[in-house]
Design a protein around this motif. Structure first.
Motif, short mmCIF file in Angstrom:
data_model
loop_
_atom_site.label_atom_id
_atom_site.label_comp_id
_atom_site.label_asym_id
_atom_site.label_seq_id
_atom_site.Cartn_x
_atom_site.Cartn_y
_atom_site.Cartn_z
N TRP A 6 0.81 -1.22 0.00
CA TRP A 6 0.00 0.00 0.00
C TRP A 6 0.85 1.27 0.00
O TRP A 6 0.37 2.34 -0.40
CB TRP A 6 -0.93 0.00 1.20
N LEU A 7 2.11 1.17 0.42
CA LEU A 7 2.97 2.36 0.40
C LEU A 7 3.20 2.86 -1.02
O LEU A 7 3.45 4.06 -1.23
CB LEU A 7 4.33 2.03 1.05
N SER A 8 3.12 1.96 -2.00
CA SER A 8 3.33 2.38 -3.38
C SER A 8 2.21 3.28 -3.88
O SER A 8 2.34 3.95 -4.91
CB SER A 8 3.47 1.16 -4.29
N LEU A 9 1.09 3.32 -3.13
CA LEU A 9 -0.02 4.20 -3.50
C LEU A 9 0.20 5.64 -3.04
O LEU A 9 -0.45 6.56 -3.55
CB LEU A 9 -1.33 3.69 -2.87
N LEU A 10 1.10 5.84 -2.09
CA LEU A 10 1.27 7.18 -1.52
C LEU A 10 1.65 8.25 -2.54
O LEU A 10 1.06 9.34 -2.53
CB LEU A 10 2.31 7.13 -0.39
N PRO A 11 2.63 8.03 -3.41
CA PRO A 11 3.00 9.10 -4.36
C PRO A 11 1.84 9.58 -5.23
O PRO A 11 1.58 10.80 -5.27
CB PRO A 11 4.13 8.48 -5.19
N PRO A 12 1.10 8.69 -5.92
CA PRO A 12 0.00 9.20 -6.74
C PRO A 12 -1.14 9.78 -5.91
O PRO A 12 -1.75 10.78 -6.30
CB PRO A 12 -0.47 7.98 -7.53
N PHE A 34 9.19 13.09 -4.92
CA PHE A 34 10.00 13.09 -3.70
C PHE A 34 9.51 12.02 -2.72
O PHE A 34 10.32 11.27 -2.15
CB PHE A 34 9.96 14.47 -3.04
N VAL A 35 8.20 11.92 -2.54
CA VAL A 35 7.65 10.91 -1.62
C VAL A 35 7.99 9.50 -2.10
O VAL A 35 8.32 8.62 -1.30
CB VAL A 35 6.13 11.09 -1.47
N GLY A 36 7.93 9.29 -3.41
CA GLY A 36 8.28 7.98 -3.96
C GLY A 36 9.71 7.59 -3.62
O GLY A 36 9.97 6.46 -3.15
N TYR A 37 10.63 8.51 -3.84
CA TYR A 37 12.03 8.22 -3.52
C TYR A 37 12.27 8.19 -2.01
O TYR A 37 13.20 7.53 -1.53
CB TYR A 37 12.95 9.24 -4.19
N ASN A 41 14.09 5.05 -0.27
CA ASN A 41 15.31 5.28 0.52
C ASN A 41 15.08 5.16 2.02
O ASN A 41 15.78 5.79 2.81
CB ASN A 41 15.88 6.67 0.20
N SER A 42 14.06 4.37 2.39
CA SER A 42 13.79 4.10 3.81
C SER A 42 13.58 5.38 4.62
O SER A 42 14.08 5.51 5.75
CB SER A 42 14.92 3.26 4.42
N TRP A 43 12.90 6.35 4.01
CA TRP A 43 12.49 7.59 4.66
C TRP A 43 13.67 8.52 4.99
O TRP A 43 13.57 9.37 5.87
CB TRP A 43 11.67 7.31 5.91
N ASN A 44 14.76 8.37 4.26
CA ASN A 44 15.91 9.28 4.42
C ASN A 44 15.72 10.46 3.47
O ASN A 44 15.84 10.30 2.26
CB ASN A 44 17.22 8.55 4.09
N THR A 362 9.16 11.18 -14.60
CA THR A 362 9.90 10.81 -13.39
C THR A 362 9.02 10.08 -12.39
O THR A 362 9.42 9.03 -11.85
CB THR A 362 10.51 12.06 -12.73
N ILE A 363 7.83 10.61 -12.12
CA ILE A 363 6.95 9.93 -11.16
C ILE A 363 6.49 8.60 -11.74
O ILE A 363 6.32 7.61 -11.01
CB ILE A 363 5.74 10.81 -10.77
#
Length: 537
Positions: A6-12, A34-37, A41-44, A362-363
């Protein structure tokens, strides 16, 4: 790991939410990137920002993408030249001189809008400036003129095989997960999309119906006012948004041919380069040594189907720009210095669109790529959810159309909606089609067509859409009057289009969707004008 769940839904989701709240598509798209990356990157945040900038750069480090960017920039330059010469103004006067009646003037304005298919901004500003004196003389309301301008801007640009809109859509389609399974080129896919781009087709047809039959709703009242000499616009909505003069220089020496010839050359060169680039690409130095051998190695149909549209359109626009520059200098319409200024001005006008396009790539990359490739695997996650959850394929086009319409209306942009909806809708359609045994190509066409149709709805009629604003300005119509008079027509077309997408989904057929939408359109229009009372002032 195939996906981030479900985290993959956050960017769109964040992109859509921000776009709806802020009305700023560029900011929203970058935040989504930015949210996707950030997730990858484990929230870094530091690593995420670095990867986001690298991702944007990598989007342009691609032969296809950079040629699309250059094509759009060159097309902007071409539009800049056409504005600076006054060629469009001469063409409009020539067309207007052929008719003297009110209905004839409206039809000419409509045809003029269809002919100027290369850019929606150019369409709205140029035709408004050219035709406004003519429509004023015929007591045609400014609201009616604005409606024609708006309805032949985005809807026409998205249907024409050669425009900045087309290459944008093709590039997003080409990058969508699952597209390679369809077995067609992105250009062929776009051509097949035309019949199922229901909103655009019906929006253009709606204009003709209101011209040949009669208006209804608020538009009928505005037309009635104009016919009675009570005013070309309703002052209760405010004053007109202004006269459009900047960037449009009227040259008395310009003639209609000065506009017709460059556009015909652009179209002709594109048609030539589509197969030529395929044949050139087939020369490998081993089995095929010459161009003539390449021609013999495949049919013309195969050459068109396998074409690299980015190369063909880039070459066509470059050659056309060179020709137009020399032609206008020889004709005495521009000096070499003015040619340079017009080109720079035209390219500058395309910058926002180019930024949106780059961020869309990019997104799309970060959400569709697998975790092994530094992405989120969204398409795999969505495909898993919908195929295991029993979501019906027949309902997908209508749902996608409705969501895209809501996003585009709230944000006022179609390009941003393309970037958000197409990469999500296509893999879902393909996954459901594979599960149910439906035709993959038809399912993808209907669903992507619904995404585009919904996106065009908002671009066409949203109060904050740039083309809606430019149409008001080009027509010299109070913006709120244009919005109020156009909305009933746009909603009428949207509802009919939704029915068409529903039928297309049920029968898994673009043609079934088109035929049913046309039937419903004519019946519904007839019922509407028969049940609505003529406007009374």
């Amino acid at each position: 790991m195939e996906h981030y769940g479900w985290l993959s839904l956050l960017p769109p989701v964040i992109t859509v939410a921000l776009a709806l709240l802020t009305k700023e598509v560029i900011f929203s798209l970058f935040t989504g990137v930015f949210v996707g990356y950030l997730i990858v990157n484990s929230w870094n945040p530091i690593s995420a920002l670095i990867d986001a900038t690298d991702g944007i750069a990598n989007s342009l480090n691609d032969g296809w993408n950079i040629r699309i960017i250059l094509f759009c920039a060159l097309l902007g330059a071409f539009v800049g030249l056409m504005q600076a010469t006054g060629a469009a103004n001469a063409f409009g006067k020539w067309m207007a001189s052929k008719v003297k009646s009110r209905k004839g003037t409206l039809i000419i304005t409509w045809l003029f809008g269809i002919f100027i298919f290369i850019d929606d901004y150019f369409n709205s500003l140029t035709i408004g400036t050219v035709m406004r004196p003519v429509t004023d003389e015929q007591r045609i309301s400014r609201a009616k003129l604005a409606y024609i301008l708006d309805s032949t801007a985005a809807p026409v640009s998205v249907l024409a095989p050669i425009s900045s809109w087309v290459v944008t859509i093709m590039s997003i389609i080409k990058g969508s997960d699952g597209f390679s399974k369809l077995g067609v080129s992105e250009f062929t896919f776009f051509i097949l999309l035309i019949p199922i781009n229901l909103y655009a087709i019906l929006a253009i047809l709606m204009v003709l119906q209101t011209i040949l039959r009669r208006d209804f709703g608020p538009m009928a009242k505005s037309e009635n006012r104009a016919l009675k000499g009570l005013g070309l616009y309703n002052e209760e909505f405010g004053q007109p948004t202004g006269e459009v003069k900047e960037g449009i220089v009227v040259k008395e020496r310009a003639r209609a041919i000065d506009m017709i010839l460059p556009i015909l050359i652009l179209v002709g060169l594109a048609v030539i380069f589509f197969p030529v680039t395929t044949y050139l690409g087939a020369i490998d130095g081993e089995n095929i040594h010459t161009f003539s051998e390449a021609v013999k190695s495949m049919t013309l149909k195969e050459a068109f189907n396998n074409t690299d549209a980015s190369k063909a359109l880039f070459y066509a626009s470059l050659f056309t720009l060179v020709f137009a520059s020399i032609y206008f200098v020889v004709r005495g319409l521009l000096t070499i210095q003015k040619v340079g200024e017009a080109i720079v001005s035209g390219i500058r006008s395309m910058v926002p669109a180019l930024v949106i396009l780059t961020l869309a790539w990019t997104i799309g990359t970060v959400i569709k790529s697998s975790p092994e490739d530094g992405g989120l695997g969204l398409s795999k996650y969505l495909a898993h959810v919908v195929t295991s959850g029993g979501f019906p394929l027949w309902a997908l086009p209508t749902v996608v159309f409705t969501i895209a319409a809501a996003i585009s209306f709230a944000t006022g942009t179609s390009w941003g909606t393309f970037a958000i909806m197409i990469p999500i809708a296509m893999p879902i359609a393909i996954a459901l089609a594979e599960k149910t045994g439906a035709n993959l190509l038809n399912s993808a066409l209907v669903t992507v067509g619904a995404s585009i149709g919904g996106a065009i709805f908002g671009d066409h009629c949203s109060p904050i859409s740039d083309t809606t604003i430019l149409s008001s300005t080009g027509a010299g119509c109070p913006h709120l009057e244009h919005v109020a008079t156009q909305i009933p027509y746009a909603i009428f077309v949207m509802v009919v289009s939704a029915v068409g997408y529903l039928i297309a989904g049920i029968f898994d057929s673009p043609i079934a969707g088109l035929v049913s939408a046309l039937v419903v359109f004519f019946i519904a229009y007839e019922v509407t004008i028969r049940t609505s009372k003529p406007a009374q002032e």
